[in-house]
Design a protein around this motif. Structure first.
Motif, PDB file in Angstrom:
ATOM      1  N   VAL A   1     -22.496 -38.369   4.820  1.00 57.53           N
ATOM      2  CA  VAL A   1     -21.267 -37.592   4.404  1.00 57.53           C
ATOM      3  C   VAL A   1     -21.842 -36.369   2.956  1.00 57.53           C
ATOM      4  O   VAL A   1     -22.562 -36.836   1.887  1.00 57.53           O
ATOM      5  N   MET A   2     -22.151 -34.800   3.184  1.00 58.87           N
ATOM      6  CA  MET A   2     -23.090 -34.011   2.290  1.00 58.87           C
ATOM      7  C   MET A   2     -21.459 -33.234   1.973  1.00 58.87           C
ATOM      8  O   MET A   2     -21.094 -32.188   2.917  1.00 58.87           O
ATOM      9  N   THR A   3     -21.264 -33.513   0.785  1.00 65.96           N
ATOM     10  CA  THR A   3     -19.727 -31.974   0.219  1.00 65.96           C
ATOM     11  C   THR A   3     -20.349 -31.215  -0.550  1.00 65.96           C
ATOM     12  O   THR A   3     -21.085 -31.228  -1.935  1.00 65.96           O
ATOM     13  N   THR A   4     -19.910 -29.599  -0.336  1.00 67.75           N
ATOM     14  CA  THR A   4     -20.800 -29.096  -1.531  1.00 67.75           C
ATOM     15  C   THR A   4     -19.147 -28.772  -2.330  1.00 67.75           C
ATOM     16  O   THR A   4     -18.573 -28.112  -1.834  1.00 67.75           O
ATOM     17  N   THR A   5     -19.090 -28.744  -3.987  1.00 69.53           N
ATOM     18  CA  THR A   5     -18.330 -28.675  -4.399  1.00 69.53           C
ATOM     19  C   THR A   5     -18.725 -27.778  -5.923  1.00 69.53           C
ATOM     20  O   THR A   5     -20.038 -27.117  -5.793  1.00 69.53           O
ATOM     21  N   TYR A   6     -17.514 -26.391  -6.556  1.00 71.36           N
ATOM     22  CA  TYR A   6     -17.500 -25.890  -6.783  1.00 71.36           C
ATOM     23  C   TYR A   6     -16.576 -26.301  -8.179  1.00 71.36           C
ATOM     24  O   TYR A   6     -15.528 -26.957  -8.532  1.00 71.36           O
ATOM     25  N   GLN A   7     -17.640 -25.993  -9.733  1.00 75.89           N
ATOM     26  CA  GLN A   7     -16.517 -26.050 -11.023  1.00 75.89           C
ATOM     27  C   GLN A   7     -17.148 -25.431 -11.663  1.00 75.89           C
ATOM     28  O   GLN A   7     -17.993 -24.111 -11.818  1.00 75.89           O
ATOM     29  N   LYS A   8     -16.056 -24.576 -12.198  1.00 73.29           N
ATOM     30  CA  LYS A   8     -15.848 -24.008 -13.218  1.00 73.29           C
ATOM     31  C   LYS A   8     -17.549 -23.669 -14.906  1.00 73.29           C
ATOM     32  O   LYS A   8     -17.566 -24.549 -15.332  1.00 73.29           O
ATOM     33  N   ARG A   9     -17.939 -22.518 -14.813  1.00 77.14           N
ATOM     34  CA  ARG A   9     -18.543 -22.268 -15.857  1.00 77.14           C
ATOM     35  C   ARG A   9     -18.309 -21.557 -17.164  1.00 77.14           C
ATOM     36  O   ARG A   9     -17.441 -20.683 -16.722  1.00 77.14           O
TER      37      ARG A   9
ATOM     38  N   TYR B   1     -35.945 -33.367   9.185  1.00 77.22           N
ATOM     39  CA  TYR B   1     -34.874 -32.195   9.519  1.00 77.22           C
ATOM     40  C   TYR B   1     -35.103 -31.520  10.603  1.00 77.22           C
ATOM     41  O   TYR B   1     -35.449 -30.199  10.553  1.00 77.22           O
ATOM     42  N   TYR B   2     -33.463 -31.565  11.330  1.00 78.13           N
ATOM     43  CA  TYR B   2     -32.655 -30.128  12.120  1.00 78.13           C
ATOM     44  C   TYR B   2     -31.841 -30.709  12.534  1.00 78.13           C
ATOM     45  O   TYR B   2     -30.474 -31.185  11.108  1.00 78.13           O
ATOM     46  N   ALA B   3     -31.268 -29.399  12.314  1.00 77.08           N
ATOM     47  CA  ALA B   3     -29.457 -28.465  12.564  1.00 77.08           C
ATOM     48  C   ALA B   3     -29.262 -28.005  13.281  1.00 77.08           C
ATOM     49  O   ALA B   3     -29.994 -27.355  13.823  1.00 77.08           O
ATOM     50  N   ILE B   4     -28.065 -28.625  13.849  1.00 75.38           N
ATOM     51  CA  ILE B   4     -27.208 -28.434  15.470  1.00 75.38           C
ATOM     52  C   ILE B   4     -26.655 -27.146  14.943  1.00 75.38           C
ATOM     53  O   ILE B   4     -26.164 -27.040  13.976  1.00 75.38           O
ATOM     54  N   ALA B   5     -26.929 -25.729  15.718  1.00 77.20           N
ATOM     55  CA  ALA B   5     -26.121 -24.183  15.037  1.00 77.20           C
ATOM     56  C   ALA B   5     -25.670 -23.584  16.130  1.00 77.20           C
ATOM     57  O   ALA B   5     -26.139 -24.069  16.989  1.00 77.20           O
ATOM     58  N   ASN B   6     -24.753 -23.228  15.946  1.00 77.51           N
ATOM     59  CA  ASN B   6     -24.518 -21.681  17.595  1.00 77.51           C
ATOM     60  C   ASN B   6     -25.658 -20.618  16.993  1.00 77.51           C
ATOM     61  O   ASN B   6     -26.185 -20.527  16.479  1.00 77.51           O
ATOM     62  N   GLN B   7     -25.163 -20.045  18.591  1.00 79.47           N
ATOM     63  CA  GLN B   7     -26.199 -19.591  19.295  1.00 79.47           C
ATOM     64  C   GLN B   7     -26.663 -18.618  18.210  1.00 79.47           C
ATOM     65  O   GLN B   7     -27.524 -17.519  18.613  1.00 79.47           O
TER      66      GLN B   7
ATOM     67  N   ILE C   1     -30.637 -35.050  11.288  1.00 75.89           N
ATOM     68  CA  ILE C   1     -30.554 -34.507  11.465  1.00 75.89           C
ATOM     69  C   ILE C   1     -28.927 -33.834  11.078  1.00 75.89           C
ATOM     70  O   ILE C   1     -27.882 -34.862  11.564  1.00 75.89           O
ATOM     71  N   ILE C   2     -29.143 -32.587  10.575  1.00 77.11           N
ATOM     72  CA  ILE C   2     -27.405 -32.536   9.629  1.00 77.11           C
ATOM     73  C   ILE C   2     -26.233 -31.538  11.074  1.00 77.11           C
ATOM     74  O   ILE C   2     -27.081 -30.858  12.031  1.00 77.11           O
ATOM     75  N   ILE C   3     -24.730 -32.213  10.160  1.00 78.18           N
ATOM     76  CA  ILE C   3     -23.729 -30.992  11.355  1.00 78.18           C
ATOM     77  C   ILE C   3     -23.168 -30.629  10.629  1.00 78.18           C
ATOM     78  O   ILE C   3     -22.217 -30.992   9.280  1.00 78.18           O
ATOM     79  N   TYR C   4     -22.849 -29.157  10.851  1.00 69.62           N
ATOM     80  CA  TYR C   4     -21.706 -28.615  10.366  1.00 69.62           C
ATOM     81  C   TYR C   4     -20.491 -28.258  11.124  1.00 69.62           C
ATOM     82  O   TYR C   4     -20.337 -27.237  11.547  1.00 69.62           O
TER      83      TYR C   4
ATOM     84  N   PRO D   1     -30.997 -28.921   3.147  1.00 66.67           N
ATOM     85  CA  PRO D   1     -31.398 -29.799   3.791  1.00 66.67           C
ATOM     86  C   PRO D   1     -32.718 -29.776   3.533  1.00 66.67           C
ATOM     87  O   PRO D   1     -32.943 -31.201   3.633  1.00 66.67           O
ATOM     88  N   LEU D   2     -34.090 -29.579   3.481  1.00 66.01           N
ATOM     89  CA  LEU D   2     -35.001 -29.611   3.743  1.00 66.01           C
ATOM     90  C   LEU D   2     -35.638 -30.675   2.387  1.00 66.01           C
ATOM     91  O   LEU D   2     -36.343 -31.275   2.824  1.00 66.01           O
ATOM     92  N   THR D   3     -34.987 -30.236   1.541  1.00 66.68           N
ATOM     93  CA  THR D   3     -35.502 -31.007   0.413  1.00 66.68           C
ATOM     94  C   THR D   3     -34.803 -31.739   0.321  1.00 66.68           C
ATOM     95  O   THR D   3     -34.610 -33.314  -0.590  1.00 66.68           O
ATOM     96  N   LEU D   4     -34.274 -32.400   1.061  1.00 67.24           N
ATOM     97  CA  LEU D   4     -33.364 -33.978   1.289  1.00 67.24           C
ATOM     98  C   LEU D   4     -33.170 -34.893   2.025  1.00 67.24           C
ATOM     99  O   LEU D   4     -33.352 -35.677   1.781  1.00 67.24           O
TER     100      LEU D   4
END
Length: 260
Positions: free
Chosen positions: A190-198, A105-111, A155-158, A96-99
């Motif tokens: 919305v930021m969605t991480t997806t995975y493709q076969k290599r 950039y800030y991120a909400i996270a569990n303690q 602010i990014i939220i997961y 997220p720092l690059t985007l």
């Protein structure tokens, strides 16, 4: 899915809210007077150094491809929120720092994340917004978010809360996750991480999609605004997640009684 992982790559879980990856200090708790927003030269230095590492790690090491970052340009100098699936332990911290701007950039996270040796002790103090464990801390977080959004922070939220490495579906999350954009009437992406076969590697290629913006429907009561925004963003995450075509880990729910 086009590929099936070996039995060694199977991860068992009891429910979709399980914390798959746990740290040694899972119950770590910040003091009630913890200062969330830090205005020091060290803050900017740490962010700058972390961003340099983020570019090397995300694009040089992980070879991540990002599609749709141009959708953010118009909102570069405005406050907004980003909702993302949580499937990478390290890359979700740095990418997220690059985007979203290394200063903004800030991120909400569990303690519990503050108990992690490097990320929690060195990085999170300068860009992490801890989820409150009591009413006082929850109010403290809300005030910090309101302050930062007025200063045009991103602010990014997961909302899935827990990281599930390489998981290719979207886990359910509550509509209360959208209290912040509704309260501040700010857009969400919305930021969605997806995975493709290599062809020549068992580890999948990572493609990240940026979508939005999505706005609260201010013609509705706030609770219904949260629900509508939740449904829109959850649907967008689900649709993008379908672009994954391989599993690096296979997630299998345990049978009743905890047996595999």
């Amino acid at each position: 899915m086009n590929t099936k992982p070996s039995q060694h790559n199977v991860i068992y879980y009891n429910s979709l809210t399980d914390d798959i990856v746990k740290s040694k200090q899972q119950d770590f708790t910040l003091p009630s007077d913890y200062q969330i927003i830090k205005r020091t030269p060290l803050n900017y230095l740490m962010r700058f150094l972390a961003t340099g590492f983020a570019y090397l790690f995300t694009y040089g090491g992980m070879h991540v491809k990002v599609i749709g970052r141009d959708k953010l340009f118009k909102y570069k100098h405005q406050g907004y929120f980003v909702y993302a699936n949580h499937t990478q332990m390290v890359n979700d911290v740095f990418m997220p720092l690059t985007l979203f701007g290394w200063k903004d950039y800030y991120a909400i996270a569990n303690q519990a994340n503050w108990g992690i040796p490097i990320i929690g002790k060195i990085l999170l103090p300068y860009g992490g917004l801890p989820v409150g464990k009591n009413i006082k801390q929850a109010i403290h977080l809300l005030k910090a978010v309101n302050t930062l959004i007025k200063e045009n922070a991103h602010i990014i939220i997961y909302p899935e809360a827990h990281v599930w490495p390489y998981y290719t579906d979207i886990r359910p999350f509550p509509a209360t996750s959208f209290n912040f954009p509704v309260q501040t009437t700010k857009p969400s992406f919305v930021m969605t991480t997806t995975y493709q076969k290599r062809k020549f590697s068992k580890r999948p290629r990572i493609t990240v999609y940026i979508d939005g913006p999505f706005f609260p429907d201010t013609s509705l009561p706030k609770k219904l605004q949260q629900k509508k925004l939740h449904d829109q963003i959850f649907t967008q995450l689900k649709n993008r997640s379908k672009l994954s075509n391989c599993e690096y880990y296979r997630y299998q729910q345990r049978k009743i009684g905890g047996q595999k």
